[in-house]
Motif scaffolding. Structure first.
Motif, PDB file in Angstrom:
ATOM      1  N   ALA A  63       0.746  -1.467  -0.078  1.00 46.05           N
ATOM      2  CA  ALA A  63       0.414  -0.235  -0.098  1.00 46.05           C
ATOM      3  C   ALA A  63       1.112   1.332  -0.023  1.00 46.05           C
ATOM      4  CB  ALA A  63      -0.669   0.413   1.619  1.00 46.05           C
ATOM      5  N   GLU A  64       1.851   1.001  -0.056  1.00 44.23           N
ATOM      6  CA  GLU A  64       3.008   2.728   0.393  1.00 44.23           C
ATOM      7  C   GLU A  64       3.786   2.605  -0.584  1.00 44.23           C
ATOM      8  OE1 GLU A  64       3.337   0.273   3.601  1.00 44.23           O
ATOM      9  OE2 GLU A  64       1.178   0.774   4.053  1.00 44.23           O
ATOM     10  N   LYS A  65       4.448   1.420  -0.923  1.00 40.34           N
ATOM     11  CA  LYS A  65       5.478   1.492  -2.233  1.00 40.34           C
ATOM     12  C   LYS A  65       5.186   2.110  -3.217  1.00 40.34           C
ATOM     13  CE  LYS A  65       8.940  -0.709  -0.519  1.00 40.34           C
ATOM     14  NZ  LYS A  65       9.699  -0.064   0.195  1.00 40.34           N
ATOM     15  N   PRO A  66       5.822   3.030  -3.768  1.00 44.67           N
ATOM     16  CA  PRO A  66       5.647   3.633  -5.167  1.00 44.67           C
ATOM     17  C   PRO A  66       5.147   3.334  -6.031  1.00 44.67           C
ATOM     18  CG  PRO A  66       6.995   4.674  -3.850  1.00 44.67           C
ATOM     19  CD  PRO A  66       6.990   3.355  -3.024  1.00 44.67           C
ATOM     20  N   SER A  67       5.828   1.850  -6.114  1.00 47.34           N
ATOM     21  CA  SER A  67       5.563   1.164  -7.612  1.00 47.34           C
ATOM     22  C   SER A  67       4.595   0.085  -8.144  1.00 47.34           C
ATOM     23  CB  SER A  67       6.636  -0.097  -7.301  1.00 47.34           C
ATOM     24  OG  SER A  67       8.126   0.792  -7.845  1.00 47.34           O
ATOM     25  N   PHE A  68       3.463   0.109  -6.293  1.00 49.72           N
ATOM     26  CA  PHE A  68       2.186  -0.678  -6.735  1.00 49.72           C
ATOM     27  C   PHE A  68       1.339   0.015  -5.827  1.00 49.72           C
ATOM     28  CE2 PHE A  68       5.988  -3.387  -5.106  1.00 49.72           C
ATOM     29  CZ  PHE A  68       6.553  -4.733  -6.660  1.00 49.72           C
ATOM     30  N   ARG A  69       1.771   0.774  -5.492  1.00 51.81           N
ATOM     31  CA  ARG A  69       0.042   1.467  -4.023  1.00 51.81           C
ATOM     32  C   ARG A  69      -0.652   1.823  -4.759  1.00 51.81           C
ATOM     33  NH1 ARG A  69       4.188   6.688  -2.133  1.00 51.81           N
ATOM     34  NH2 ARG A  69       4.209   8.321  -4.095  1.00 51.81           N
ATOM     35  N   ASP A  70       0.103   2.921  -6.000  1.00 53.75           N
ATOM     36  CA  ASP A  70      -1.555   2.884  -7.158  1.00 53.75           C
ATOM     37  C   ASP A  70      -2.875   2.275  -7.371  1.00 53.75           C
ATOM     38  OD1 ASP A  70      -0.893   5.871  -6.786  1.00 53.75           O
ATOM     39  OD2 ASP A  70      -0.100   6.013  -9.458  1.00 53.75           O
ATOM     40  N   ALA A  71      -2.238   0.759  -8.486  1.00 57.47           N
ATOM     41  CA  ALA A  71      -3.094  -0.601  -8.050  1.00 57.47           C
ATOM     42  C   ALA A  71      -3.864  -0.946  -7.152  1.00 57.47           C
ATOM     43  CB  ALA A  71      -1.813  -1.341  -9.064  1.00 57.47           C
ATOM     44  N   TRP A  72      -2.843  -0.795  -5.959  1.00 61.66           N
ATOM     45  CA  TRP A  72      -3.637  -0.992  -4.844  1.00 61.66           C
ATOM     46  C   TRP A  72      -5.163  -0.868  -4.124  1.00 61.66           C
ATOM     47  CZ3 TRP A  72      -3.101  -5.811  -2.442  1.00 61.66           C
ATOM     48  CH2 TRP A  72      -3.563  -5.819  -0.468  1.00 61.66           C
ATOM     49  N   ARG A  73      -4.596   1.018  -4.374  1.00 63.53           N
ATOM     50  CA  ARG A  73      -5.474   1.306  -4.164  1.00 63.53           C
ATOM     51  C   ARG A  73      -6.524   1.149  -4.841  1.00 63.53           C
ATOM     52  NH1 ARG A  73      -6.471   6.954  -6.738  1.00 63.53           N
ATOM     53  NH2 ARG A  73      -4.725   6.511  -6.737  1.00 63.53           N
ATOM     54  N   LEU A  74      -6.383   1.840  -6.216  1.00 62.26           N
ATOM     55  CA  LEU A  74      -7.629   1.193  -6.880  1.00 62.26           C
ATOM     56  C   LEU A  74      -8.316  -0.350  -6.993  1.00 62.26           C
ATOM     57  CD1 LEU A  74      -6.229   3.251  -9.917  1.00 62.26           C
ATOM     58  CD2 LEU A  74      -8.032   3.963  -8.475  1.00 62.26           C
ATOM     59  N   ALA A  75      -7.541  -1.073  -6.756  1.00 59.53           N
ATOM     60  CA  ALA A  75      -8.380  -2.240  -6.037  1.00 59.53           C
ATOM     61  C   ALA A  75      -7.776  -3.120  -7.653  1.00 59.53           C
ATOM     62  CB  ALA A  75      -9.735  -2.886  -6.112  1.00 59.53           C
ATOM     63  N   ARG A  76      -6.876  -2.929  -8.770  1.00 56.75           N
ATOM     64  CA  ARG A  76      -6.513  -3.485  -9.780  1.00 56.75           C
ATOM     65  C   ARG A  76      -6.128  -5.223  -9.901  1.00 56.75           C
ATOM     66  NH1 ARG A  76      -3.805   1.689 -13.582  1.00 56.75           N
ATOM     67  NH2 ARG A  76      -5.577   1.851 -14.204  1.00 56.75           N
ATOM     68  N   HIS A  77      -7.147  -5.728  -9.463  1.00 59.03           N
ATOM     69  CA  HIS A  77      -6.740  -7.220  -8.548  1.00 59.03           C
ATOM     70  C   HIS A  77      -7.062  -8.428 -10.439  1.00 59.03           C
ATOM     71  CE1 HIS A  77      -8.655  -6.327  -4.594  1.00 59.03           C
ATOM     72  NE2 HIS A  77      -7.698  -6.439  -4.843  1.00 59.03           N
ATOM     73  N   GLY A 128      -3.800 -20.104  -9.421  1.00 58.52           N
ATOM     74  CA  GLY A 128      -4.004 -19.133  -9.866  1.00 58.52           C
ATOM     75  C   GLY A 128      -3.323 -18.396  -8.638  1.00 58.52           C
ATOM     76  N   ILE A 129      -2.510 -17.412  -8.785  1.00 55.98           N
ATOM     77  CA  ILE A 129      -1.233 -16.581  -8.200  1.00 55.98           C
ATOM     78  C   ILE A 129      -2.337 -15.540  -8.074  1.00 55.98           C
ATOM     79  CG2 ILE A 129       0.563 -15.406  -7.335  1.00 55.98           C
ATOM     80  CD1 ILE A 129       1.971 -18.148  -8.823  1.00 55.98           C
ATOM     81  N   ALA A 130      -2.341 -14.368  -7.292  1.00 62.41           N
ATOM     82  CA  ALA A 130      -3.182 -13.406  -6.504  1.00 62.41           C
ATOM     83  C   ALA A 130      -2.182 -12.595  -7.122  1.00 62.41           C
ATOM     84  CB  ALA A 130      -3.772 -12.891  -5.419  1.00 62.41           C
ATOM     85  N   GLY A 131      -2.426 -11.420  -7.653  1.00 63.90           N
ATOM     86  CA  GLY A 131      -1.428 -10.292  -8.354  1.00 63.90           C
ATOM     87  C   GLY A 131      -2.400  -8.685  -8.716  1.00 63.90           C
ATOM     88  N   LEU A 132      -1.311  -8.058  -9.566  1.00 65.07           N
ATOM     89  CA  LEU A 132      -2.239  -6.131  -9.208  1.00 65.07           C
ATOM     90  C   LEU A 132      -1.361  -6.383 -10.675  1.00 65.07           C
ATOM     91  CD1 LEU A 132      -1.022  -4.363  -6.711  1.00 65.07           C
ATOM     92  CD2 LEU A 132      -2.910  -5.526  -6.752  1.00 65.07           C
ATOM     93  N   TRP A 133      -2.129  -5.709 -11.943  1.00 67.12           N
ATOM     94  CA  TRP A 133      -1.923  -5.667 -13.118  1.00 67.12           C
ATOM     95  C   TRP A 133      -2.035  -3.531 -13.081  1.00 67.12           C
ATOM     96  CZ3 TRP A 133      -5.309  -2.723 -16.125  1.00 67.12           C
ATOM     97  CH2 TRP A 133      -6.533  -2.530 -15.700  1.00 67.12           C
ATOM     98  N   THR A 134      -0.666  -2.882 -13.603  1.00 66.32           N
ATOM     99  CA  THR A 134      -1.451  -1.649 -14.413  1.00 66.32           C
ATOM    100  C   THR A 134      -1.307  -1.665 -15.871  1.00 66.32           C
ATOM    101  OG1 THR A 134      -0.799   0.587 -13.569  1.00 66.32           O
ATOM    102  CG2 THR A 134       1.351  -0.908 -14.104  1.00 66.32           C
ATOM    103  N   GLY A 135      -1.138  -1.020 -16.189  1.00 60.82           N
ATOM    104  CA  GLY A 135      -0.663  -0.494 -17.970  1.00 60.82           C
ATOM    105  C   GLY A 135       0.223   0.946 -17.806  1.00 60.82           C
TER     106      GLY A 135
END
Length: 216
Positions: free
Chosen positions: A89-103, A135-142
């Motif tokens: 939730a804090e790491k710059p690389s991931f926090r946007d995808a986590w906040r937006l629930a891009r599961h 099925g591994i839980a991940g986050l995605w982005t563009g």
């Protein structure tokens, strides 16, 4: 600290369809390392429109390793292939995808980890004992490249595995033990639909009884 940097993707279209209900996108590699293209499964953007013609899941080609929107190039993927659930939730690389629930769900036949118990790294293949894909839980982005192409990317979520009967055996003796979040199939849709404030509920160890490991 190394975590899961190498895995075997599901590449048989019929197997992907049966296990996850999606069609195979083009360009998917079977042997996957950070920066390679594989696939992830997400809810289609039109899913919430209520249109019955919109499928519940779609498989997208994506780079293994998150390329955040602010990255200058694709090299970021070499360091962002795993996201620690404790700091995501804090790491710059991931926090946007986590906040937006891009599961997303990352289909895998197996993951590979080094077994150091003999004093040397022995490559070990870890899969589900029942032979079904993981099925591994991940986050995605563009990410929009300088030429305007949109490149999608993904990361695998991880949890501590110091107490896990199987996964505590991997990586160097002094390293914290980690494992990717392997979802029970009954939770696939729940994970894809979970709002941000419920995402942590899925960050759990997968039972060692349901896994099998063998030296490569």
């Amino acid at each position: 600290m190394a975590m899961c940097s190498h895995y075997e993707s599901v590449t048989a279209p019929a197997r992907l369809k049966k296990a996850f209900g999606v069609e195979m996108p083009p360009g998917v590699r079977a042997d996957v390392w950070p920066g390679y293209t594989s696939l992830f499964i997400r809810r289609p953007k039109a899913w919430e429109s209520g249109d019955d013609a919109v499928p519940g899941h779609e498989a997208m080609a994506g780079v293994f390793g998150m390329i955040p929107h602010w990255a200058k190039d694709e090299k970021a993927a070499r360091r962002t292939y795993n996201a620690r659930s404790e700091t995501v939730a804090e790491k710059p690389s991931f926090r946007d995808a986590w906040r937006l629930a891009r599961h997303c769900i990352i289909p895998a036949e197996a993951i590979y980890e080094p077994d150091w118990r003999t004093g040397k790294a022995v490559a070990t293949r870890i899969s589900r004992q029942d032979g079904q894909p993981m099925g591994i839980a991940g986050l995605w982005t563009g990410w929009k490249s300088p030429d305007g192409t949109v490149i999608r990317s993904m990361t695998m979520l991880t949890v501590n595995a110091d107490t896990h009967p199987l996964m505590r055996n991997y990586h160097k003796p002094d390293d914290e033990k980690r494992m990717v979040v392997i979802l029970p199939p009954a939770q696939y849709d729940d994970w894809l639909d979970a709002p941000p404030d419920q995402s942590m509920d899925f960050m759990r160890q997968f039972s060692a009884d349901l896994m099998v490991a063998s030296a490569v």
